[in-house]
Scaffold this active site. Structure first.
Site, PDB file in Angstrom:
ATOM      1  NE  ARG A   1       0.572  -7.389   1.743  1.00 32.10           N
ATOM      2  CZ  ARG A   1      -0.223  -6.534   2.373  1.00 32.10           C
ATOM      3  NH1 ARG A   1      -1.350  -6.962   2.904  1.00 32.10           N
ATOM      4  NH2 ARG A   1       0.129  -5.281   2.488  1.00 32.10           N
TER       5      ARG A   1
ATOM      6  CE  LYS B   1      -4.308  10.650   8.069  1.00 27.48           C
ATOM      7  NZ  LYS B   1      -4.578   9.312   8.569  1.00 27.48           N
TER       8      LYS B   1
ATOM      9  N   GLY C   1       1.600   1.390   0.596  1.00 23.50           N
ATOM     10  CA  GLY C   1       0.519   0.679  -0.067  1.00 23.50           C
ATOM     11  C   GLY C   1      -0.062   1.458  -1.233  1.00 23.50           C
TER      12      GLY C   1
ATOM     13  N   GLY D   1       3.599   1.373   7.028  1.00 17.67           N
ATOM     14  CA  GLY D   1       4.100   1.968   8.267  1.00 17.67           C
ATOM     15  C   GLY D   1       5.490   1.465   8.640  1.00 17.67           C
TER      16      GLY D   1
END
Ligand code: ADP
Ligand code: MG
Length: 398
Positions: free
Chosen positions: A39, A200, A352, A376
């Site tokens: 990152r 999920k 991720g 997200g």
């Protein structure tokens, strides 16, 4: 309408100006040592671009979840030292954003860089507190956001402080994310294949609903597939099941039965642990067994649907890939999208765990068209939601 990036404005915008750049330096650190600097490296193009134009750079990021407390293990100081090595120039460190920062910033020369301490040490960051936002804004003349991964959060550094600037620009990484994900969301190349997995249903249902009309094929796998399989009338044993979204899943499945493909075989275990006895099931899964990976017939069918043409978007592993015994489905799909990309398909992946899975399969980011840095944020963007951190940036024609 696009968002204004640092490349869309004249160089004079930055010369001698104090430029605040919200970066994503949320990297794993153990005992003061950075475990993976991906990152930090990802922010280098923006940092070098601005330094090269004489900006006085103020970098700021969060690290972990200190929840407004000063937690020494979550200090960004090791990142300042690491960044110094990467850019071969001293990076100053401001031990706090409010008291120490103004003085250090006032002494910055053109092309110099300061990194602020973890924004989330201050409770005002996540609360989007106005006075904290004002304090941050008072440090700079120009605002840049290059942290796509937190763009879905309306925090002081990603949202609140931006309103105090005339120029609110996307960094190069942010601009790239917006460009690719807008393409996926609004006019994907055809045929358009979406591969969705992960645990999920809740996280993915928005993406399915928003992309289902544009996609030609949806390949569903992973833990979320069992709610779909149950809706299709299959036995799923003790596999993951999302009661709350069952009706919505049934609805989607009825309406789009042609496009939505479900696993036809599985490997299941009684307990999700390494070395657990694996049983093969075709169709449904027996009581007492938990589906943990897609089977060979599903892999074959999905591989045939992943062609070297059009566009492919993938989020979410096909099984519990963290455990090697259950990683085959995910690894095979990873190789299939890599090969499709080599053959001419545009492949965009996000999430991720999906990125870890790609690396586990030995695939490099450069072998794919775009590897999104958001989790997200990527999913919310593709679900058609407006992300506060993007919304707040200046429009290209406005
Ligand atoms: P990403 O981070 O790429 O968005 P997710 O977080 O949605 O992906 O999903 C990844 C998680 O889903 C992994 O931890 C993986 O173990 C889990 N998972 C995948 N398949 C199953 C399954 N069949 N049962 C339980 N968990 C699963
Ligand atoms: Mg995840």
């Amino acid at each position: 309408m696009g968002k204004l990036s640092i490349k869309d404005v004249p160089d004079s915008t930055f010369e001698g100006k104090r430029v605040f750049v919200r970066v994503d330096f949320n990297v794993p650190i153990k005992g003061g040592v950075i475990q993976d600097d991906t990152r930090i490296r990802a922010a280098l193009p923006t940092i070098e671009y601005l330094r090269g134009r004489g900006a006085r750079l103020i970098l700021a990021s969060h690290l972990g979840r200190p929840k407004g407390n000063r937690i020494p293990e979550l200090s960004l100081e090791p990142v300042a030292n690491h960044l110094s090595k990467l850019i071969k120039q001293e990076v100053k460190f401001a031990p706090d954003c409010t008291n120490a920062a103004p003085e250090i910033v006032s002494r910055l020369q053109n092309g110099e860089v300061v990194l602020l301490e973890n924004l989330r040490f201050n409770p005002g960051e996540e609360a989007n507190d106005e006075s904290f936002a004002r304090t941050l804004a008072s440090l700079a003349d120009v605002y840049v956001n290059d942290a796509f991964g937190t763009a879905h959060r309306a925090h002081a550094s990603t949202y609140g402080m931006a309103q105090f600037f005339d120029l609110r620009l996307a960094g190069l990484l942010m601009a790239k994310e917006i460009e690719f994900l807008t393409k996926v969301r609004d006019n994907p190349d055809k045929p358009f294949v979406v591969i969705l997995g992960g645990a999920k249903v809740k996280d993915k249902i928005g993406v399915i609903s928003n992309l289902v009309d544009k996609a030609d094929t949806f390949l569903i796998g992973g833990g979320m597939s069992y709610t779909f399989l149950k809706a299709a009338g299959k036995e799923i044993g003790n596999s993951l099941f999302d009661e709350k979204h069952f009706e919505k899943v049934k609805e989607l499945l009825e309406k789009y039965s042609e496009k939505i493909k479900l696993p036809v075989d599985h490997y299941a275990v009684k307990e999700i642990t390494a070395g657990a006895e694996k049983k093969y099931f075709e169709g449904g899964i027996e009581r007492g067994w938990i589906g943990v990976d897609i089977g060979p017939k599903t892999i074959e069918a999905y591989k045939n649907a992943i062609k070297p043409e059009g566009m492919i978007f993938w989020n979410g592993p096909m099984g519990v890939f963290e455990i090697d015994d259950f990683a085959a489905g995910t690894v095979e799909i990873a190789k299939a999208v890599r090969d499709a990309c080599k053959g001419g398909a545009k492949v965009i992946i996000g999430g991720g765990d999906t990125v870890s899975a790609i690396h586990k399969a030995g695939i490099k980011d450069e072998e794919l068209t775009h590897v999104s840095t958001g989790g997200g944020a990527t999913l919310e963007f593709l679900a058609g939601m407006e992300l506060p951190g993007i919304k707040v940036l200046s429009d290209k024609n406005g």
